[in-house]
Structures are given as C-alpha cells and as structure tokens.
Design a protein around this motif. Structure first.
Motif, PDB file in Angstrom:
ATOM      1  N   TYR A 211       0.822  -1.212   0.000  1.00 42.60           N
ATOM      2  CA  TYR A 211       0.000   0.000   0.000  1.00 42.60           C
ATOM      3  C   TYR A 211       0.858   1.266   0.000  1.00 42.60           C
ATOM      4  O   TYR A 211       0.427   2.310  -0.497  1.00 42.60           O
ATOM      5  CB  TYR A 211      -1.016  -0.027   1.136  1.00 42.60           C
ATOM      6  CG  TYR A 211      -2.178  -0.935   0.774  1.00 42.60           C
ATOM      7  CD1 TYR A 211      -3.169  -0.499  -0.093  1.00 42.60           C
ATOM      8  CD2 TYR A 211      -2.246  -2.238   1.249  1.00 42.60           C
ATOM      9  CE1 TYR A 211      -4.212  -1.320  -0.471  1.00 42.60           C
ATOM     10  CE2 TYR A 211      -3.290  -3.079   0.880  1.00 42.60           C
ATOM     11  CZ  TYR A 211      -4.276  -2.614   0.021  1.00 42.60           C
ATOM     12  OH  TYR A 211      -5.298  -3.447  -0.357  1.00 42.60           O
ATOM     13  N   GLY A 212       2.087   1.181   0.503  1.00 41.10           N
ATOM     14  CA  GLY A 212       3.032   2.291   0.367  1.00 41.10           C
ATOM     15  C   GLY A 212       3.396   2.507  -1.089  1.00 41.10           C
ATOM     16  O   GLY A 212       3.462   3.647  -1.576  1.00 41.10           O
ATOM     17  N   GLY A 213       3.638   1.410  -1.802  1.00 43.41           N
ATOM     18  CA  GLY A 213       3.900   1.495  -3.240  1.00 43.41           C
ATOM     19  C   GLY A 213       2.704   2.058  -3.982  1.00 43.41           C
ATOM     20  O   GLY A 213       2.841   2.846  -4.923  1.00 43.41           O
ATOM     21  N   ASN A 214       1.511   1.674  -3.541  1.00 45.56           N
ATOM     22  CA  ASN A 214       0.285   2.182  -4.136  1.00 45.56           C
ATOM     23  C   ASN A 214       0.201   3.700  -3.964  1.00 45.56           C
ATOM     24  O   ASN A 214      -0.102   4.429  -4.902  1.00 45.56           O
ATOM     25  CB  ASN A 214      -0.910   1.475  -3.482  1.00 45.56           C
ATOM     26  CG  ASN A 214      -2.192   1.680  -4.229  1.00 45.56           C
ATOM     27  OD1 ASN A 214      -2.899   2.632  -3.951  1.00 45.56           O
ATOM     28  ND2 ASN A 214      -2.492   0.782  -5.147  1.00 45.56           N
ATOM     29  N   LEU A 215       0.512   4.166  -2.768  1.00 42.34           N
ATOM     30  CA  LEU A 215       0.503   5.605  -2.504  1.00 42.34           C
ATOM     31  C   LEU A 215       1.551   6.318  -3.359  1.00 42.34           C
ATOM     32  O   LEU A 215       1.273   7.366  -3.959  1.00 42.34           O
ATOM     33  CB  LEU A 215       0.745   5.878  -1.018  1.00 42.34           C
ATOM     34  CG  LEU A 215       0.802   7.349  -0.613  1.00 42.34           C
ATOM     35  CD1 LEU A 215      -0.533   8.034  -0.871  1.00 42.34           C
ATOM     36  CD2 LEU A 215       1.207   7.471   0.844  1.00 42.34           C
ATOM     37  N   LEU A 216       2.750   5.749  -3.423  1.00 41.99           N
ATOM     38  CA  LEU A 216       3.797   6.352  -4.259  1.00 41.99           C
ATOM     39  C   LEU A 216       3.365   6.410  -5.724  1.00 41.99           C
ATOM     40  O   LEU A 216       3.635   7.387  -6.419  1.00 41.99           O
ATOM     41  CB  LEU A 216       5.099   5.574  -4.128  1.00 41.99           C
ATOM     42  CG  LEU A 216       5.840   5.740  -2.812  1.00 41.99           C
ATOM     43  CD1 LEU A 216       6.998   4.752  -2.726  1.00 41.99           C
ATOM     44  CD2 LEU A 216       6.333   7.168  -2.647  1.00 41.99           C
ATOM     45  N   GLY A 217       2.694   5.365  -6.181  1.00 43.35           N
ATOM     46  CA  GLY A 217       2.206   5.353  -7.558  1.00 43.35           C
ATOM     47  C   GLY A 217       1.169   6.431  -7.823  1.00 43.35           C
ATOM     48  O   GLY A 217       1.059   6.959  -8.927  1.00 43.35           O
ATOM     49  N   ARG A 218       0.408   6.767  -6.788  1.00 40.03           N
ATOM     50  CA  ARG A 218      -0.626   7.800  -6.928  1.00 40.03           C
ATOM     51  C   ARG A 218      -0.040   9.213  -6.924  1.00 40.03           C
ATOM     52  O   ARG A 218      -0.523  10.083  -7.643  1.00 40.03           O
ATOM     53  CB  ARG A 218      -1.641   7.695  -5.793  1.00 40.03           C
ATOM     54  CG  ARG A 218      -2.533   6.508  -5.873  1.00 40.03           C
ATOM     55  CD  ARG A 218      -3.528   6.500  -4.702  1.00 40.03           C
ATOM     56  NE  ARG A 218      -4.180   5.222  -4.609  1.00 40.03           N
ATOM     57  CZ  ARG A 218      -5.133   4.792  -5.413  1.00 40.03           C
ATOM     58  NH1 ARG A 218      -5.551   5.563  -6.395  1.00 40.03           N
ATOM     59  NH2 ARG A 218      -5.664   3.603  -5.267  1.00 40.03           N
ATOM     60  N   VAL A 219       0.963   9.454  -6.094  1.00 34.43           N
ATOM     61  CA  VAL A 219       1.448  10.829  -5.914  1.00 34.43           C
ATOM     62  C   VAL A 219       2.679  11.159  -6.748  1.00 34.43           C
ATOM     63  O   VAL A 219       3.012  12.327  -6.902  1.00 34.43           O
ATOM     64  CB  VAL A 219       1.729  11.137  -4.418  1.00 34.43           C
ATOM     65  CG1 VAL A 219       0.476  10.956  -3.583  1.00 34.43           C
ATOM     66  CG2 VAL A 219       2.869  10.305  -3.880  1.00 34.43           C
ATOM     67  N   SER A 220       3.349  10.160  -7.274  1.00 32.61           N
ATOM     68  CA  SER A 220       4.580  10.408  -8.040  1.00 32.61           C
ATOM     69  C   SER A 220       4.243  10.750  -9.486  1.00 32.61           C
ATOM     70  O   SER A 220       3.309  10.196 -10.068  1.00 32.61           O
ATOM     71  CB  SER A 220       5.472   9.172  -8.018  1.00 32.61           C
ATOM     72  OG  SER A 220       5.843   8.855  -6.709  1.00 32.61           O
ATOM     73  N   PRO A 221       5.036  11.615 -10.091  1.00 37.26           N
ATOM     74  CA  PRO A 221       4.847  11.899 -11.519  1.00 37.26           C
ATOM     75  C   PRO A 221       5.074  10.622 -12.338  1.00 37.26           C
ATOM     76  O   PRO A 221       5.879   9.765 -11.962  1.00 37.26           O
ATOM     77  CB  PRO A 221       5.928  12.930 -11.831  1.00 37.26           C
ATOM     78  CG  PRO A 221       6.382  13.458 -10.517  1.00 37.26           C
ATOM     79  CD  PRO A 221       6.112  12.392  -9.501  1.00 37.26           C
ATOM     80  N   ALA A 222       4.365  10.524 -13.434  1.00 40.17           N
ATOM     81  CA  ALA A 222       4.455   9.324 -14.279  1.00 40.17           C
ATOM     82  C   ALA A 222       5.890   9.026 -14.690  1.00 40.17           C
ATOM     83  O   ALA A 222       6.301   7.860 -14.707  1.00 40.17           O
ATOM     84  CB  ALA A 222       3.569   9.477 -15.510  1.00 40.17           C
ATOM     85  N   LEU A 223       6.659  10.052 -15.005  1.00 35.45           N
ATOM     86  CA  LEU A 223       8.050   9.837 -15.421  1.00 35.45           C
ATOM     87  C   LEU A 223       8.874   9.229 -14.290  1.00 35.45           C
ATOM     88  O   LEU A 223       9.708   8.348 -14.525  1.00 35.45           O
ATOM     89  CB  LEU A 223       8.680  11.147 -15.905  1.00 35.45           C
ATOM     90  CG  LEU A 223      10.091  11.029 -16.478  1.00 35.45           C
ATOM     91  CD1 LEU A 223      10.127  10.040 -17.640  1.00 35.45           C
ATOM     92  CD2 LEU A 223      10.588  12.392 -16.928  1.00 35.45           C
ATOM     93  N   ALA A 224       8.633   9.662 -13.054  1.00 32.32           N
ATOM     94  CA  ALA A 224       9.364   9.103 -11.906  1.00 32.32           C
ATOM     95  C   ALA A 224       9.000   7.640 -11.704  1.00 32.32           C
ATOM     96  O   ALA A 224       9.863   6.812 -11.391  1.00 32.32           O
ATOM     97  CB  ALA A 224       9.062   9.912 -10.644  1.00 32.32           C
ATOM     98  N   VAL A 225       7.741   7.303 -11.893  1.00 35.34           N
ATOM     99  CA  VAL A 225       7.308   5.908 -11.758  1.00 35.34           C
ATOM    100  C   VAL A 225       7.963   5.064 -12.846  1.00 35.34           C
ATOM    101  O   VAL A 225       8.455   3.958 -12.578  1.00 35.34           O
ATOM    102  CB  VAL A 225       5.764   5.797 -11.803  1.00 35.34           C
ATOM    103  CG1 VAL A 225       5.318   4.347 -11.851  1.00 35.34           C
ATOM    104  CG2 VAL A 225       5.139   6.520 -10.609  1.00 35.34           C
ATOM    105  N   LYS A 226       8.002   5.569 -14.063  1.00 36.20           N
ATOM    106  CA  LYS A 226       8.638   4.836 -15.166  1.00 36.20           C
ATOM    107  C   LYS A 226      10.135   4.649 -14.913  1.00 36.20           C
ATOM    108  O   LYS A 226      10.679   3.570 -15.146  1.00 36.20           O
ATOM    109  CB  LYS A 226       8.420   5.558 -16.489  1.00 36.20           C
ATOM    110  CG  LYS A 226       6.999   5.458 -16.995  1.00 36.20           C
ATOM    111  CD  LYS A 226       6.849   6.214 -18.299  1.00 36.20           C
ATOM    112  CE  LYS A 226       5.451   6.096 -18.834  1.00 36.20           C
ATOM    113  NZ  LYS A 226       5.287   6.751 -20.136  1.00 36.20           N
ATOM    114  N   ALA A 227      10.801   5.700 -14.443  1.00 36.36           N
ATOM    115  CA  ALA A 227      12.237   5.600 -14.151  1.00 36.36           C
ATOM    116  C   ALA A 227      12.481   4.596 -13.021  1.00 36.36           C
ATOM    117  O   ALA A 227      13.429   3.800 -13.087  1.00 36.36           O
ATOM    118  CB  ALA A 227      12.805   6.966 -13.788  1.00 36.36           C
ATOM    119  N   SER A 228      11.644   4.612 -12.019  1.00 35.28           N
ATOM    120  CA  SER A 228      11.757   3.633 -10.931  1.00 35.28           C
ATOM    121  C   SER A 228      11.558   2.221 -11.467  1.00 35.28           C
ATOM    122  O   SER A 228      12.263   1.295 -11.066  1.00 35.28           O
ATOM    123  CB  SER A 228      10.712   3.916  -9.846  1.00 35.28           C
ATOM    124  OG  SER A 228      10.927   5.176  -9.266  1.00 35.28           O
TER     125      SER A 228
END
Length: 182
Positions: A150-167
């Motif tokens: 659920y922490g990852g879920n929260l990060l996925g919601r609040v992080s910019p799409a580019l940051a999620v892709k880079a991660s």
C-alpha cells in the motif's frame, strides 16, 4: 550511469543473499517476520512495484489485496514444506517483470493482472513460509507486506508518471541482476 547501475547491482546481489539464508536461519517472532520484507531487496522492490503498478490498472483497485491474500497462501505452502523448483530465480524474475511493467506503464486486463499478481505472491510467500514458518512470524510479515504494497500504491498515486517509469526501469535492471546471480 555505469557507476549507478553497478551500485544498484551490488546492492541487489547482497540484499538477495541476506534475505534467503535457508529455513531455520532466522529467529521466529513478530518482529522477525515484520523486518524480513525490508531486508531482502527482491521482496522490497516487488511489493513496492506491485502497489505502484496496480494504481494504473483499469478496474483493479483490488490488486494489492489480492497480492496480500495470495502471499498468505504462498506462505502456508512454504510452511507446509512445499518446495517450488527455481524459487529464487522465479522471485528475481517477478522483480524484473514488475519493473518492466512499471517502466512501460503497461495496462493489462484485470483477469490477467490478477493471475500474474497471484503467481508472483505465491512465489514470494512460499520463500517466506520456508524461512519463517511460525504463525506469529507470518503475522509480522503480512503486516510489513501490507505497508509495502500500500506504500507502493501511494507512491504510484502521488509520483509523476516519469518518476514511476524511471523507478520501474531501475527495478527491472535490479531484477535482471538478481536473476543472473540466483
């Protein structure tokens, strides 16, 4: 860039080695179970990635809960002594695939997502069940896993799409290194 990739690779290899030292090598209690997902890079990254990836899946808000439920089933199989052939390589490949899915911002049909997430959770749970077979350890492990997914879920919601892709790209690279060293 090469130095960063090398550092990630070395960290990934050492984290995986410490996470899976074999049955009976861990103390068995709530805190041992709770700490375990944080001590293995493979489990840590897989759970965060599942949470972050599930945010962008159509009609699949239940994917994190599915992962946790199937993690419990996998833990029961491990505690019962069921051995999955190629378990460590399979776990590493789940990390790589989750990273690729994040990096590509892949959207899958809900049923495909559920089957895939379930299989990944069973593999991770089976490893944990072998290492921490006591019920109190399982409770700790599930509590930590809930926080990570659920922490990852929260990060996925609040992080910019580019940051999620880079991660996702970094997670995929780590998974490949883990698979090569498994």
């Amino acid at each position: 860039m090469k130095k960063t990739i090398t550092a990630i690779a070395l960290a990934a290899a050492s984290g995986a080695a410490f996470a899976h030292t074999g049955a009976g090598a861990h103390s068995h209690g709530f805190l041992a179970g709770f700490a375990h997902p944080f001590t293995g890079l493979d489990h840590l990254l897989a759970m965060l990635a599942v949470g972050a990836w599930s945010v962008r899946q159509p009609n699949a808000k239940w994917l994190p809960a599915t992962f946790i439920g199937m993690l419990l089933i996998g833990m029961a199989t491990g505690a019962a002594g069921l051995t999955v052939p190629g378990l460590e390589t399979g776990i590493a490949l789940t990390v790589a695939l989750m990273g690729v899915l994040l990096a590509a911002a892949a959207r899958l049909p809900a049923a495909v997502s559920a089957v895939m997430i379930s299989a990944f959770a069973i593999l991770h749970g089976n490893a944990h069940g072998h290492e921490l077979p006591q019920a109190i350890s399982a409770v700790g492990l599930l509590a930590a896993s809930l926080l990570l997914v659920y922490g990852g879920n929260l990060l996925g919601r609040v992080s910019p799409a580019l940051a999620v892709k880079a991660s996702g790209a970094a997670i995929a690279a780590t998974g490949i290194v883990l698979a090569a060293t498994a």
